[in-house]
Motif scaffolding. Sequence first.
Motif, PDB file in Angstrom:
ATOM      1  N   VAL A  24       1.437 -12.423  10.563  1.00 40.41           N
ATOM      2  CA  VAL A  24       1.399 -11.138   9.861  1.00 40.41           C
ATOM      3  C   VAL A  24       2.591 -10.304  10.302  1.00 40.41           C
ATOM      4  O   VAL A  24       2.972 -10.322  11.478  1.00 40.41           O
ATOM      5  N   ILE A  25       3.213  -9.634   9.352  1.00 42.91           N
ATOM      6  CA  ILE A  25       4.251  -8.656   9.664  1.00 42.91           C
ATOM      7  C   ILE A  25       4.041  -7.447   8.773  1.00 42.91           C
ATOM      8  O   ILE A  25       3.740  -7.593   7.581  1.00 42.91           O
ATOM      9  N   ALA A  26       4.125  -6.252   9.349  1.00 40.51           N
ATOM     10  CA  ALA A  26       3.844  -5.024   8.616  1.00 40.51           C
ATOM     11  C   ALA A  26       4.911  -3.979   8.889  1.00 40.51           C
ATOM     12  O   ALA A  26       5.435  -3.882  10.012  1.00 40.51           O
ATOM     13  N   LEU A  27       5.219  -3.196   7.866  1.00 44.68           N
ATOM     14  CA  LEU A  27       6.111  -2.042   7.975  1.00 44.68           C
ATOM     15  C   LEU A  27       5.315  -0.793   7.634  1.00 44.68           C
ATOM     16  O   LEU A  27       4.666  -0.723   6.584  1.00 44.68           O
ATOM     17  N   PHE A  28       5.378   0.201   8.516  1.00 39.87           N
ATOM     18  CA  PHE A  28       4.704   1.480   8.301  1.00 39.87           C
ATOM     19  C   PHE A  28       5.709   2.598   8.517  1.00 39.87           C
ATOM     20  O   PHE A  28       6.358   2.668   9.560  1.00 39.87           O
ATOM     21  N   LEU A  29       5.870   3.452   7.514  1.00 38.29           N
ATOM     22  CA  LEU A  29       6.812   4.571   7.585  1.00 38.29           C
ATOM     23  C   LEU A  29       6.051   5.881   7.687  1.00 38.29           C
ATOM     24  O   LEU A  29       5.144   6.145   6.889  1.00 38.29           O
ATOM     25  N   LYS A  30       6.436   6.689   8.669  1.00 39.70           N
ATOM     26  CA  LYS A  30       5.805   8.000   8.802  1.00 39.70           C
ATOM     27  C   LYS A  30       6.661   8.906   9.676  1.00 39.70           C
ATOM     28  O   LYS A  30       7.153   8.483  10.734  1.00 39.70           O
ATOM     29  N   ASN A  31       6.846  10.144   9.225  1.00 36.57           N
ATOM     30  CA  ASN A  31       7.517  11.174  10.022  1.00 36.57           C
ATOM     31  C   ASN A  31       8.878  10.715  10.558  1.00 36.57           C
ATOM     32  O   ASN A  31       9.144  10.758  11.758  1.00 36.57           O
TER      33      ASN A  31
ATOM     34  N   ILE B  65       0.882  -1.167   0.000  1.00 37.83           N
ATOM     35  CA  ILE B  65       0.000   0.000   0.000  1.00 37.83           C
ATOM     36  C   ILE B  65       0.922   1.221   0.000  1.00 37.83           C
ATOM     37  O   ILE B  65       1.076   1.931   0.995  1.00 37.83           O
ATOM     38  N   ASN B  66       1.550   1.448  -1.127  1.00 36.68           N
ATOM     39  CA  ASN B  66       2.567   2.498  -1.223  1.00 36.68           C
ATOM     40  C   ASN B  66       2.000   3.886  -0.953  1.00 36.68           C
ATOM     41  O   ASN B  66       2.700   4.762  -0.457  1.00 36.68           O
ATOM     42  N   SER B  67       0.732   4.088  -1.295  1.00 33.98           N
ATOM     43  CA  SER B  67       0.102   5.390  -1.071  1.00 33.98           C
ATOM     44  C   SER B  67       0.054   5.749   0.407  1.00 33.98           C
ATOM     45  O   SER B  67      -0.021   6.934   0.769  1.00 33.98           O
ATOM     46  N   HIS B  68       0.090   4.743   1.282  1.00 28.62           N
ATOM     47  CA  HIS B  68       0.027   4.963   2.722  1.00 28.62           C
ATOM     48  C   HIS B  68       1.308   4.511   3.438  1.00 28.62           C
ATOM     49  O   HIS B  68       1.339   4.411   4.668  1.00 28.62           O
ATOM     50  N   ASN B  69       2.355   4.231   2.666  1.00 25.27           N
ATOM     51  CA  ASN B  69       3.644   3.820   3.250  1.00 25.27           C
ATOM     52  C   ASN B  69       3.500   2.594   4.153  1.00 25.27           C
ATOM     53  O   ASN B  69       4.097   2.530   5.236  1.00 25.27           O
ATOM     54  N   LEU B  70       2.719   1.621   3.685  1.00 24.48           N
ATOM     55  CA  LEU B  70       2.463   0.415   4.469  1.00 24.48           C
ATOM     56  C   LEU B  70       2.654  -0.817   3.597  1.00 24.48           C
ATOM     57  O   LEU B  70       2.160  -0.866   2.465  1.00 24.48           O
TER      58      LEU B  70
END
Length: 265
Positions: free
Chosen positions: A102-109, A28-33
């Motif tokens: 499940v494993i998730a990466l989320f990038l923000k700030n 979900i590149n639009s949400h950095n996920l």
Amino acid sequence: MINNLSTSYAITHRGAVRQLNEDAHVEINSHNLWVVADGMGGHEAGDIASQLVVDVIKGRIKEFAVDELCVSHIKEAIKDANKQLNEFSAQHLGSKTAGSTVIALFLKNNTYNILWVGDSRAYMLRDNVLNQISRDHSQVNDLIDEGVITKDEADGHPLSNVITRAVGVTDEIDIDVVQDTVEAGDIFLLCSDGLTGELSDEDIRLSLEPNSIIDSGMALMHSSLVRGARDNVTCILVRYEQECDKETLRALNIQDEATIPLFSK
């Protein structure tokens, strides 16, 4: 609002032994996920379980604008997937277990956030040093913590495939989260245990040396296949590039990428 600008590449294969690919993933590149899920081997409908997990997460995340999205929203999405998977098992499998990691990466700030349940892993390569960020929820890791076995003895241990947490197994789910500062040039790897079951950390580090994450992803998959790939193999590579403001992000028109499985048969 400052947004992260990253590039990603995903690749999946059923492996050399399994007839069915029970892994699932979503970018979900639009949400950095980015998310990887691995349907539990030996359980009912592992492929359905993993796909349900990523579909529920994607559906819930799309309810939020990228500026609004935060870690608590992702945790709630995973909890919703857990609830829906339990309901699916009760309605269609006679309450037999359909589970998934499940494993998730989320990038923000300027921050990376890793969220996980089970033994799918997250690694980060920084300055050519590879570190495993996640910690397997497994009986082997529990034995290491208790001092029963050493890390060296964990390789090939008969309990190496027994996990202690999974989505869709219990009514309540405990999600681990690690957060830290991200730097330009950092490369993240999310993968199912089909990759780490065949490759050592040093093998993975060497595969991540090429400048192109596409080349690195191809190298990881090739290495696991030539070593027998006894399980399904899925990995997502994410390179953190820079920050950009919202107007620049809109101008770049970053879209979610549909990934085609390599060597699909």
